[in-house]
Design a protein around this motif. Sequence first.
Motif, PDB file in Angstrom:
ATOM      1  N   PRO A   1       1.189  -1.039  -0.159  1.00  0.00           N
ATOM      2  CA  PRO A   1      -0.151   0.162  -0.036  1.00  0.00           C
ATOM      3  C   PRO A   1       0.922   1.421   0.139  1.00  0.00           C
ATOM      4  O   PRO A   1       2.232   1.346   0.885  1.00  0.00           O
ATOM      5  N   LYS A   2       0.602   2.283  -0.635  1.00  0.00           N
ATOM      6  CA  LYS A   2       1.510   3.549  -0.559  1.00  0.00           C
ATOM      7  C   LYS A   2       0.559   4.644   0.357  1.00  0.00           C
ATOM      8  O   LYS A   2      -0.180   3.976   1.772  1.00  0.00           O
ATOM      9  N   LYS A   3       2.056   4.731   0.759  1.00  0.00           N
ATOM     10  CA  LYS A   3       1.604   5.990   2.202  1.00  0.00           C
ATOM     11  C   LYS A   3       0.938   6.606   1.925  1.00  0.00           C
ATOM     12  O   LYS A   3       0.603   7.536   1.238  1.00  0.00           O
ATOM     13  N   GLN A   4      -0.192   6.823   3.013  1.00  0.00           N
ATOM     14  CA  GLN A   4      -1.710   7.701   2.927  1.00  0.00           C
ATOM     15  C   GLN A   4      -1.571   9.340   3.335  1.00  0.00           C
ATOM     16  O   GLN A   4      -0.132   9.225   4.051  1.00  0.00           O
ATOM     17  N   ASN A   5      -1.924   9.694   2.560  1.00  0.00           N
ATOM     18  CA  ASN A   5      -1.794  11.466   3.021  1.00  0.00           C
ATOM     19  C   ASN A   5      -2.954  11.458   4.324  1.00  0.00           C
ATOM     20  O   ASN A   5      -4.208  11.223   3.024  1.00  0.00           O
ATOM     21  N   THR A   6      -2.846  11.963   5.039  1.00  0.00           N
ATOM     22  CA  THR A   6      -3.954  12.225   6.124  1.00  0.00           C
ATOM     23  C   THR A   6      -4.390  13.250   6.408  1.00  0.00           C
ATOM     24  O   THR A   6      -4.663  13.980   7.681  1.00  0.00           O
ATOM     25  N   ASN A   7      -3.696  14.549   5.982  1.00  0.00           N
ATOM     26  CA  ASN A   7      -3.927  15.728   6.039  1.00  0.00           C
ATOM     27  C   ASN A   7      -5.553  16.009   5.352  1.00  0.00           C
ATOM     28  O   ASN A   7      -5.807  17.249   5.824  1.00  0.00           O
ATOM     29  N   ILE A   8      -6.248  15.342   5.003  1.00  0.00           N
ATOM     30  CA  ILE A   8      -7.316  15.527   4.018  1.00  0.00           C
ATOM     31  C   ILE A   8      -8.789  15.136   5.644  1.00  0.00           C
ATOM     32  O   ILE A   8      -8.585  14.886   6.265  1.00  0.00           O
ATOM     33  N   GLN A   9      -9.629  16.096   5.436  1.00  0.00           N
ATOM     34  CA  GLN A   9     -10.699  15.768   6.164  1.00  0.00           C
ATOM     35  C   GLN A   9     -11.170  15.373   5.799  1.00  0.00           C
ATOM     36  O   GLN A   9     -11.636  14.403   4.947  1.00  0.00           O
ATOM     37  N   PRO A  10     -12.813  14.361   6.676  1.00  0.00           N
ATOM     38  CA  PRO A  10     -13.086  13.185   6.569  1.00  0.00           C
ATOM     39  C   PRO A  10     -14.277  13.871   5.776  1.00  0.00           C
ATOM     40  O   PRO A  10     -14.537  14.152   5.875  1.00  0.00           O
ATOM     41  N   ASP A  11     -14.799  12.858   5.332  1.00  0.00           N
ATOM     42  CA  ASP A  11     -16.588  12.996   4.443  1.00  0.00           C
ATOM     43  C   ASP A  11     -16.791  13.351   5.507  1.00  0.00           C
ATOM     44  O   ASP A  11     -17.893  12.557   6.340  1.00  0.00           O
ATOM     45  N   TYR A  12     -17.195  14.432   5.496  1.00  0.00           N
ATOM     46  CA  TYR A  12     -18.313  15.180   6.588  1.00  0.00           C
ATOM     47  C   TYR A  12     -19.530  15.001   5.979  1.00  0.00           C
ATOM     48  O   TYR A  12     -20.836  14.878   6.857  1.00  0.00           O
ATOM     49  N   ILE A  13     -19.796  14.969   4.679  1.00  0.00           N
ATOM     50  CA  ILE A  13     -21.849  14.192   4.329  1.00  0.00           C
ATOM     51  C   ILE A  13     -21.964  12.514   5.107  1.00  0.00           C
ATOM     52  O   ILE A  13     -22.784  12.718   5.427  1.00  0.00           O
ATOM     53  N   LEU A  14     -21.332  12.373   4.634  1.00  0.00           N
ATOM     54  CA  LEU A  14     -21.135  10.782   5.145  1.00  0.00           C
ATOM     55  C   LEU A  14     -21.331  10.671   6.646  1.00  0.00           C
ATOM     56  O   LEU A  14     -22.828   9.355   7.822  1.00  0.00           O
ATOM     57  N   PHE A  15     -20.853  11.667   7.335  1.00  0.00           N
ATOM     58  CA  PHE A  15     -20.531  11.729   9.089  1.00  0.00           C
ATOM     59  C   PHE A  15     -22.462  12.355   9.185  1.00  0.00           C
ATOM     60  O   PHE A  15     -23.359  11.666  10.042  1.00  0.00           O
ATOM     61  N   LEU A  16     -22.938  13.140   8.793  1.00  0.00           N
ATOM     62  CA  LEU A  16     -24.324  14.115   8.967  1.00  0.00           C
ATOM     63  C   LEU A  16     -25.673  13.040   8.682  1.00  0.00           C
ATOM     64  O   LEU A  16     -25.923  12.795   9.129  1.00  0.00           O
ATOM     65  N   LEU A  17     -25.222  11.811   7.738  1.00  0.00           N
ATOM     66  CA  LEU A  17     -26.232  11.246   7.190  1.00  0.00           C
ATOM     67  C   LEU A  17     -26.668  10.749   8.169  1.00  0.00           C
ATOM     68  O   LEU A  17     -27.619   9.900   8.134  1.00  0.00           O
ATOM     69  N   VAL A  18     -25.882   9.866   8.270  1.00  0.00           N
ATOM     70  CA  VAL A  18     -25.345   8.924   9.809  1.00  0.00           C
ATOM     71  C   VAL A  18     -26.328   9.038  11.263  1.00  0.00           C
ATOM     72  O   VAL A  18     -26.457   8.481  11.312  1.00  0.00           O
ATOM     73  N   ALA A  19     -25.217  10.878  11.252  1.00  0.00           N
ATOM     74  CA  ALA A  19     -25.718  11.416  12.668  1.00  0.00           C
ATOM     75  C   ALA A  19     -27.876  11.352  12.496  1.00  0.00           C
ATOM     76  O   ALA A  19     -28.227  11.076  13.466  1.00  0.00           O
TER      77      ALA A  19
END
Length: 409
Positions: A10-28
């Motif tokens: 696996p490639k080294k991941q760039n984790t400076n990106i924000q998570p998927d807030y729309i997914l979070f809101l839909l589940v909430a």
Amino acid sequence: MNFSRNKIKPKKQNTNIQPDYILFLLVAVLIILSIIFSYSLTIYTVEYFGYNQFHFFLRQLFVGVVSILLMWTLSLINPDKIVGIVGMSLFIIFFLLMAVMPFLPSSLVTESGGANRWIRLPGVSLSPVEFFKVGFIYFLSWSFHRRVMVMPKKMTLKDELLLLAPYFGAFLLVVFIVAFLQKDLGQVVLLALILIVLLVFANRSFKVFLSLGASALIAFILLIVSAPHRINRIYSWWAMNQDGILSIMPHWVDNYLRIDELPEPYQVSHSLNAIHNGGFFGQGISLGDIKLGFLSEVHTDFVLAGIMEEIGLVGLLFIIIILFSIVWRIFIISRRVDNPIYHLFSLAIALMIVIAFLINSYGISGIIPIKGIAVPFLSYGGSSMLSMAISIGLVLSISRTVKKESKSR
């Protein structure tokens, strides 16, 4: 055979990106709806058992808030630091818990219908299989990446079956624990479908799926005939559907397949009544009739029937759109993530949501026999809610590795 060669790194991941807030809101949103209906659909139950009016509501509210906070917390952590640890821990810990449950004292295990599915803790009960499903998905994703995806697709059937034999053996052990000891065939069906679909994406040949399909069908029939309660459930389903099925078949078939004096499909009949009563716009929140002693477990396994009676077809379609929007966004994350393990894990989580929803909705409408599968995010119950929150939280963490310009908008 050395499986360390030609492994996909696996490639080294760039984790400076924000998570998927729309997914979070839909589940909430679905979790909030679950909290609302945990109050609306339990009016009769709290009266019958003498509970406080807000007994189920407060419990679901607490679990819902914890689930939302848990999702948010996991979404902020680098997936390379959390997904593997959480996934493998869930797999090992809850597999061991399920294995020892038959030997635990009755003071620690809640028995229901002759099956031990719940572990009693102070103030709560825990269903290990709900958390094990998430761990099982991660284990398959991790192991398929290491052992299966690196192998060429063109192999003899014998070599492929030998390659997959350890997974079949492990799954048979899961079947024994979940289907025989806990008498929960629905969870086995769900896990089996996830296993088969993941094999498709792990680069295995079509002949393997034909072999697996035949084996699964035989095993499914054996699991049914080995348990009287499953046979009765099939009879109950056939009692409701035999007239419609036999009406479109040759007349002579009726002499062989029609069975008289079958058990009344009590729960499904009332479930269908609730769906019919709801119509297009429903009777109004808290105004449904079917929950008033006609249908047991309306806030758990039959929550979709109770919801549709109160908010109607229009309201249910709104919920379905939210649910499948969640699945769609997870599919996008799975398709665009670079890490093969994260790809398979996210894909399987989306499949788990879809399969669980379809099994439940088909069951309450009489299309298939009832399997006792909870509706993701909506059914009352802390174990189901928390395990789904963990899985979505891990997917949200994984979404941080997807480039911003590639995310679904």
